[in-house]
Enzyme design. Structure first.
Site, PDB file in Angstrom:
ATOM      1  N   ASP A 272       0.873  -1.177   0.000  1.00 43.73           N
ATOM      2  CA  ASP A 272       0.000   0.000   0.000  1.00 43.73           C
ATOM      3  C   ASP A 272       0.908   1.225   0.000  1.00 43.73           C
ATOM      4  O   ASP A 272       2.111   1.128   0.257  1.00 43.73           O
ATOM      5  CB  ASP A 272      -0.873  -0.001   1.266  1.00 43.73           C
ATOM      6  CG  ASP A 272      -1.762   1.245   1.336  1.00 43.73           C
ATOM      7  OD1 ASP A 272      -2.290   1.668   0.291  1.00 43.73           O
ATOM      8  OD2 ASP A 272      -1.907   1.813   2.438  1.00 43.73           O
TER       9      ASP A 272
ATOM     10  N   TYR B  85      -0.634   8.536  -2.451  1.00 43.75           N
ATOM     11  CA  TYR B  85      -0.663   8.290  -3.886  1.00 43.75           C
ATOM     12  C   TYR B  85      -1.887   9.002  -4.516  1.00 43.75           C
ATOM     13  O   TYR B  85      -1.871   9.345  -5.689  1.00 43.75           O
ATOM     14  CB  TYR B  85      -0.820   6.792  -4.185  1.00 43.75           C
ATOM     15  CG  TYR B  85       0.416   5.932  -4.039  1.00 43.75           C
ATOM     16  CD1 TYR B  85       1.616   6.400  -3.493  1.00 43.75           C
ATOM     17  CD2 TYR B  85       0.376   4.608  -4.471  1.00 43.75           C
ATOM     18  CE1 TYR B  85       2.724   5.576  -3.369  1.00 43.75           C
ATOM     19  CE2 TYR B  85       1.489   3.777  -4.361  1.00 43.75           C
ATOM     20  CZ  TYR B  85       2.657   4.256  -3.803  1.00 43.75           C
ATOM     21  OH  TYR B  85       3.747   3.426  -3.695  1.00 43.75           O
ATOM     22  N   GLY B  86      -2.923   9.157  -3.698  1.00 40.08           N
ATOM     23  CA  GLY B  86      -4.242   9.566  -4.223  1.00 40.08           C
ATOM     24  C   GLY B  86      -4.273  10.914  -4.922  1.00 40.08           C
ATOM     25  O   GLY B  86      -5.167  11.178  -5.725  1.00 40.08           O
TER      26      GLY B  86
ATOM     27  N   CYS C 294      -4.160  -1.219  -1.993  1.00 34.55           N
ATOM     28  CA  CYS C 294      -4.292   0.230  -2.129  1.00 34.55           C
ATOM     29  C   CYS C 294      -5.263   0.456  -3.284  1.00 34.55           C
ATOM     30  O   CYS C 294      -5.034  -0.043  -4.394  1.00 34.55           O
ATOM     31  CB  CYS C 294      -2.919   0.831  -2.455  1.00 34.55           C
ATOM     32  SG  CYS C 294      -2.955   2.589  -2.862  1.00 34.55           S
ATOM     33  N   ASN C 295      -6.349   1.157  -2.991  1.00 33.45           N
ATOM     34  CA  ASN C 295      -7.363   1.378  -4.039  1.00 33.45           C
ATOM     35  C   ASN C 295      -6.788   2.180  -5.192  1.00 33.45           C
ATOM     36  O   ASN C 295      -7.057   1.908  -6.358  1.00 33.45           O
ATOM     37  CB  ASN C 295      -8.562   2.111  -3.455  1.00 33.45           C
ATOM     38  CG  ASN C 295      -9.359   1.234  -2.527  1.00 33.45           C
ATOM     39  OD1 ASN C 295     -10.329   0.614  -2.948  1.00 33.45           O
ATOM     40  ND2 ASN C 295      -8.957   1.146  -1.273  1.00 33.45           N
ATOM     41  N   THR C 296      -5.980   3.204  -4.851  1.00 32.06           N
ATOM     42  CA  THR C 296      -5.441   4.081  -5.884  1.00 32.06           C
ATOM     43  C   THR C 296      -4.521   3.296  -6.819  1.00 32.06           C
ATOM     44  O   THR C 296      -4.648   3.369  -8.044  1.00 32.06           O
ATOM     45  CB  THR C 296      -4.679   5.252  -5.229  1.00 32.06           C
ATOM     46  OG1 THR C 296      -5.570   5.911  -4.305  1.00 32.06           O
ATOM     47  CG2 THR C 296      -4.199   6.236  -6.252  1.00 32.06           C
TER      48      THR C 296
ATOM     49  N   THR D  66      -8.319   2.636   1.472  1.00 33.21           N
ATOM     50  CA  THR D  66      -7.938   1.748   2.572  1.00 33.21           C
ATOM     51  C   THR D  66      -8.078   2.390   3.952  1.00 33.21           C
ATOM     52  O   THR D  66      -8.185   1.691   4.951  1.00 33.21           O
ATOM     53  CB  THR D  66      -6.469   1.327   2.406  1.00 33.21           C
ATOM     54  OG1 THR D  66      -5.703   2.504   2.140  1.00 33.21           O
ATOM     55  CG2 THR D  66      -6.317   0.335   1.292  1.00 33.21           C
ATOM     56  N   HIS D  67      -8.052   3.730   4.008  1.00 33.77           N
ATOM     57  CA  HIS D  67      -8.134   4.402   5.306  1.00 33.77           C
ATOM     58  C   HIS D  67      -9.570   4.483   5.844  1.00 33.77           C
ATOM     59  O   HIS D  67      -9.769   4.661   7.043  1.00 33.77           O
ATOM     60  CB  HIS D  67      -7.604   5.830   5.192  1.00 33.77           C
ATOM     61  CG  HIS D  67      -6.116   5.920   5.109  1.00 33.77           C
ATOM     62  ND1 HIS D  67      -5.388   5.370   4.079  1.00 33.77           N
ATOM     63  CD2 HIS D  67      -5.208   6.507   5.940  1.00 33.77           C
ATOM     64  CE1 HIS D  67      -4.103   5.619   4.273  1.00 33.77           C
ATOM     65  NE2 HIS D  67      -3.974   6.302   5.394  1.00 33.77           N
TER      66      HIS D  67
HETATM   67  N1  DGL Z   1      -4.037   3.738   0.150  1.00 32.23           N
HETATM   68  C1  DGL Z   1      -4.725   4.770  -0.607  1.00 32.23           C
HETATM   69  C2  DGL Z   1      -5.994   4.203  -1.228  1.00 32.23           C
HETATM   70  O1  DGL Z   1      -6.518   3.184  -0.800  1.00 32.23           O
HETATM   71  C3  DGL Z   1      -5.077   5.958   0.268  1.00 32.23           C
HETATM   72  C4  DGL Z   1      -3.897   6.781   0.687  1.00 32.23           C
HETATM   73  C5  DGL Z   1      -3.169   7.433  -0.475  1.00 32.23           C
HETATM   74  O2  DGL Z   1      -3.720   8.352  -1.125  1.00 32.23           O
HETATM   75  O3  DGL Z   1      -2.052   7.036  -0.742  1.00 32.23           O
HETATM   76  O4  DGL Z   1      -6.466   4.754  -2.176  1.00 32.23           O
END
Ligand code: DGL
Length: 275
Positions: free
Chosen positions: A15, A47-48, A78-80, A193-194
Site C-alpha cells: 500500500d 498516492y491519491g 491500495c485502491n489508488t 484503505t483508510h
Molecule cells: N491507500 C490509498 C488508497 O486506498 C489511500 C492513501 C493514499 O492516497 O495514498 O487509495
C-alpha cells in the site's frame, strides 16, 4: 521449484502507507497460516493526489521490492494503485497472481444491493479513473454509481480522529457537494484503505438501511479462493510470520499502523527499505 516449496513462500502486500493494514488484518484472519510481507510506501504517501504516471512508477517499484522477497502472490492493498496500475503490475509479476482491492469491493457492493445506487468514496485518482464505476457496471448494468473524492479523510484516519464532531463535520462537508438522490444511496463503498477506520462515523451520517461496504474481507476471501484453486496454500501448522517494511518513518508507521492493524506495533517491528 517444486510445488511444496512454492506453497511455503510468503504473500506480498503493498500500500502507499499504513492503510493497507486494514486489508492485511482481514487476510491474516482468513489465512492464519500464511507468511505475509507488507510494504508501506510511506515516503511517498499519499498516492491519491499524484498523477497516474507517478502512481504507476511507485507501484512498480514497490512490487519489485516484494519480488526480491520471493513472494507467491501479490495483493495490491491500495485502491489508488489498484485503480491505476493493476494491469501493469500483473505484467510485472509474470505468471504469479495479483489481486487488487477494487474488484472485490465492487463485487461486495453489487451483491449487497443488486440494481442499487452506489456511492463510492475514494481518493482523487481513484475517482478520476472511474475504476469502481466500471467494475460495478460490468457486474450490474442496472446499477447507478456516484463517486466522490474525499482526500481529507485520509489525514483524519491517520491522525486517529475517526469519531466525533470533527470527523462527522468533514464527511458532511464532502456529502454537501452531492445532490439529494446521490446523498441517499443504497450502498456506500469505502473505496480507500483508510476509510474503514471511519466506519462508525459513516454509519451515523447515512440512513441505517444503507449498506456500508469495504474491500478488506472480500479481498481476503478472494485470496483464499485463489490459493485453493492454485493449490498454493501454506500447509504449515504454525501461525504465519509477518514482516513489515516501510520506506520512511518506522516510528510513525508503528504508532499509526497499530491502529489500522488492531494491535500494538513497536518501531523495531518495522524495517526501513529504499525503493
Ligand atoms: N491507500 C490509498 C488508497 O486506498 C489511500 C492513501 C493514499 O492516497 O495514498 O487509495
Amino acid at each position: 521449484m517444486n510445488a511444496s516449496d512454492a506453497k511455503a513462500l510468503p504473500i506480498g502486500v503493498f500500500d502507499s502507507g499504513v492503510g493497507g493494514l486494514t486489508v492485511l488484518k482481514a487476510v491474516r484472519e482468513a489465512l492464519p497460516h500464511e507468511d505475509l510481507i507488507y510494504l508501506g510506501d510511506t515516503a511517498r504517501l499519499p498516492y491519491g493526489t499524484k498523477s497516474p504516471t507517478s502512481i504507476s512508477r511507485y507501484a512498480g517499484q514497490a512490487t519489485a521490492q516484494l519480488q526480491r522477497h520471493d513472494i507467491k502472490l501479490l495483493i495490491v492493498a491500495c485502491n489508488t494503485a489498484s485503480a491505476v496500475a493493476l494491469d501493469a503490475l500483473r505484467e510485472q509479476m509474470g505468471p504469479l497472481p495479483v489481486i487488487g482491492v477494487v474488484e472485490p469491493g465492487a463485487a461486495a457492493a453489487v451483491a449487497a444491493r443488486p440494481g442499487g445506487r452506489h456511492l463510492v468514496l475514494a481518493t482523487e485518482a481513484t475517482v478520476r479513473l472511474g475504476a469502481y464505476r466500471r467494475a460495478i457496471l460490468d457486474r450490474d448494468p442496472l446499477a447507478q454509481v456516484d463517486e466522490l473524492a474525499c482526500e481529507l479523510l485520509v489525514s483524519l484516519a491517520e491522525e486517529g480522529w475517526n469519531n466525533g464532531v470533527i470527523a462527522e463535520a468533514v464527511i458532511n462537508r464532502y456529502l454537501d457537494q452531492l445532490d439529494q438522490s446521490s446523498r441517499e444511496p443504497d450502498s456506500v463503498i469505502l473505496g480507500c484503505t483508510h476509510f474503514p477506520l471511519l466506519r462508525e462515523t459513516f454509519a451515523s451520517v447515512f440512513d441505517p438501511a444503507v449498506s456500508i461496504v469495504d474491500s478488506a474481507s472480500t479481498t481476503a476471501a478472494a485470496v483464499r479462493e485463489l490459493l485453493q484453486k492454485l493449490r498454493l496454500g501454506n500447509e504449515q501448522e504454525m501461525t504465519g510470520d509477518l514482516k513489515l517494511l516501510a520506506t520512511d518513518g518506522a516510528t510513525r508507521f508503528a504508532r499509526v499502523g497499530g491502529q489500522f492493524l488492531g494491535e500494538d506495533l513497536a518501531t523495531d517491528d518495522v524495517t526501513l527499505v529504499d525503493l
